[in-house]
Design a protein around this motif. Structure first.
Motif, short mmCIF file in Angstrom:
data_model
loop_
_atom_site.label_atom_id
_atom_site.label_comp_id
_atom_site.label_asym_id
_atom_site.label_seq_id
_atom_site.Cartn_x
_atom_site.Cartn_y
_atom_site.Cartn_z
N UNK A 162 0.84 -1.20 0.00
CA UNK A 162 0.00 0.00 0.00
C UNK A 162 0.87 1.26 0.00
N UNK A 163 1.88 1.29 0.89
CA UNK A 163 2.75 2.47 0.94
C UNK A 163 3.49 2.64 -0.37
N UNK A 164 3.90 1.53 -0.95
CA UNK A 164 4.65 1.57 -2.21
C UNK A 164 3.80 2.14 -3.34
N UNK A 165 2.53 1.73 -3.38
CA UNK A 165 1.64 2.14 -4.47
C UNK A 165 1.03 3.51 -4.25
N UNK A 166 0.68 3.82 -2.99
CA UNK A 166 -0.13 5.01 -2.72
C UNK A 166 0.68 6.22 -2.25
N UNK A 167 1.83 5.98 -1.66
CA UNK A 167 2.61 7.10 -1.13
C UNK A 167 3.70 7.47 -2.11
N UNK A 168 3.92 8.76 -2.28
CA UNK A 168 5.02 9.16 -3.16
C UNK A 168 6.35 8.98 -2.41
N UNK A 169 7.45 8.93 -3.16
CA UNK A 169 8.75 8.65 -2.54
C UNK A 169 9.13 9.60 -1.42
N UNK A 170 8.76 10.88 -1.56
CA UNK A 170 9.09 11.85 -0.51
C UNK A 170 8.41 11.48 0.81
N UNK A 171 7.17 11.02 0.72
CA UNK A 171 6.44 10.64 1.92
C UNK A 171 7.08 9.43 2.59
N UNK A 172 7.46 8.45 1.78
CA UNK A 172 8.09 7.24 2.33
C UNK A 172 9.44 7.59 2.95
N UNK A 173 10.21 8.42 2.24
CA UNK A 173 11.52 8.83 2.76
C UNK A 173 11.36 9.59 4.07
N UNK A 174 10.36 10.47 4.12
CA UNK A 174 10.13 11.26 5.34
C UNK A 174 9.74 10.36 6.51
N UNK A 175 8.93 9.34 6.23
CA UNK A 175 8.53 8.42 7.29
C UNK A 175 9.73 7.65 7.83
#
Length: 81
Positions: free
Chosen positions: A35-48
């Protein structure tokens, strides 16, 4: 980036709570990662992950912490020398 850590934590916890209700815990963590891979943009994942590194995951629920720990390589590929 428009999102702050507080918003990301709240979103991750909400998504985590949804997937954590699945009977198969391992599958739940995999589905959360996808879900995170598909729905979140890379900046959001990196920030998390930056928040996770900086605070040991302060504010994140146990399911999310466990899931993020297990799936970091899938979500955020690291180059190993």
């Amino acid at each position: 980036m428009g999102m702050n850590a507080t918003q990301l934590i709240r979103m991750a916890n909400q998504i985590g709570a949804f997937f954590a209700s699945q009977p198969d815990a391992e599958q739940a963590r995999t589905d959360f990662a996808l879900h995170l891979k598909r729905q979140w943009d890379p900046q959001m994942r990196t920030a998390l992950f930056a928040h996770l590194d900086a605070t040991a995951g302060e504010g994140l629920n146990p399911f999310v912490l466990q899931a993020l720990g297990g799936i970091r390589e899938q979500i955020e590929p690291q180059v190993h020398a």
